[in-house]
Write an enzyme that holds these catalytic residues in place. Sequence first.
Site, PDB file in Angstrom:
ATOM      1  N   ASP A 114      10.575   0.480   5.568  1.00  0.00           N
ATOM      2  CA  ASP A 114      10.712   1.527   4.561  1.00  0.00           C
ATOM      3  C   ASP A 114      10.724   2.879   5.263  1.00  0.00           C
ATOM      4  O   ASP A 114      10.364   2.989   6.439  1.00  0.00           O
ATOM      5  CB  ASP A 114       9.578   1.456   3.533  1.00  0.00           C
ATOM      6  CG  ASP A 114       8.194   1.596   4.177  1.00  0.00           C
ATOM      7  OD1 ASP A 114       8.052   1.257   5.374  1.00  0.00           O
ATOM      8  OD2 ASP A 114       7.248   2.027   3.493  1.00  0.00           O
ATOM      9  N   GLU A 134       4.945   0.531   4.529  1.00  0.00           N
ATOM     10  CA  GLU A 134       4.032   1.264   5.390  1.00  0.00           C
ATOM     11  C   GLU A 134       3.873   2.709   4.954  1.00  0.00           C
ATOM     12  O   GLU A 134       2.800   3.288   5.084  1.00  0.00           O
ATOM     13  CB  GLU A 134       4.538   1.212   6.833  1.00  0.00           C
ATOM     14  CG  GLU A 134       3.538   1.704   7.877  1.00  0.00           C
ATOM     15  CD  GLU A 134       3.587   3.212   8.118  1.00  0.00           C
ATOM     16  OE1 GLU A 134       2.644   3.751   8.729  1.00  0.00           O
ATOM     17  OE2 GLU A 134       4.559   3.867   7.688  1.00  0.00           O
TER      18      GLU A 134
END
EC number: 3.5.1.16
Length: 445
Positions: free
Chosen positions: A103, A167
């Site tokens: 991400d 994350e």
Amino acid sequence: MASSSKALIESIGSLDKDSYVSLLSKLIGESKFVQNNPPELIPQEDLIVKHVLDSLRPYSTETGGGPLVINHVAYHSGRGNLIVEYPGSVPGKILSFVGMHMDVVTANPDDWEFDPFSLSIDGDKLRGRGTTDCLGHVALVTELMKKLGQAKPALKSTVVAVFIASEENSSIPGVGVDMLVKDKLLDKLKSGPLLVSILYWIDTADKQPCVGTGGMIPWKLQFTGKLFHSGLAHKAINAMELAMEGLKEIQARFYRDFPPHPQEEVYGFATPSTMKPTQWCYPAGGINQIPGECTVSGDVRLTPFYDVKEVITKLQEYVDDINGNIERLETRGPVSKYVLPDENLRGRLTLSFDEASAGVACNLDSPGFHVLCKATEEVVGHVKPYSITGTLPLIRDLQDEGFDVQTSGYGLMATYHAKNEYCLLTDMCQGFDVFIRIISQLEQV
């Protein structure tokens, strides 16, 4: 260098630049859809997983084309994690590369000089959202595992790559590495009693070992006074003045109780622990109104040599003491005050916290640290470990679970989470060479 180590390095070779750039171009092309800022933007990390799988499946046991063992693990639809294993010959001897997250933080194309959601190349610069943090590392470690699958070197160590979801924002729980740990899917990466098992977290920058990170305590202080006409200041309790003096007193006590720690110099921290405001808000009103309330928010960045719970307790004690003795707090001018006895009114402070996280001090005596330093010096030409009070809470969670965690990364700190993000292809090539030398050195342990 031992002949066996040299032979291993030569058999694997250097980063295939064309293959790396081709894969990175595909990943950056998905970056718009893996921005992580719920509820508006929920990343679909499986878009990244697909490209990684396309690169690795031809060398996997799934197709019979190679030794790679692949495990795609998803706890939310479209939001998978990927564990890729190159088996070694010695049970329990594990080397892992973890933390390459799929991400990214958000990007507004209007603020950029180039399209953040497609890879562009400017000389050595590879430009786009995620090139430094962290899709550049996803592509890099994918290329490492691909090379292992192609070359099939005879290793004693099992090499594991763990590509993770979620994350950048943890507001949606139960998606990424926290669940992999909970389900014990990473237990084999822990050190055993006799064998060396080392976990490298690949999500920092500047090609040097990052040996320390900070904890973070987000806080909010609400200051309550009494709103009144600014021409009759003696009848008001000015919440802004209360905030300025109250926060000043809290900061003074914090820096008295949590001064620079001697270990910060050992670890090379750029700053000691800090407690400061970052946001200020108050209800709208006329310029001729003394505000009756305002809110100041900020954070504590705490080096890992202090305890987060102790700091939270101390901050609350400061606030309680100020509230109990608010007459002693410094004022501003002859009619500034925080108590109106005739009205039985007292100004007050109310403190609250969001979720806090602790910092990390890597083990400087670990074989993994010494191997990383030696590999870095051989490839980059020098080694200078550093520490910052930026926060990587997932690393602390892994350390608390018993993992020997070391960290490094090959993007650029100057473009981390920034507009016009880019990395350098030459830095990523050096990162690949560092990985190969880590593998080679640990074969001798």
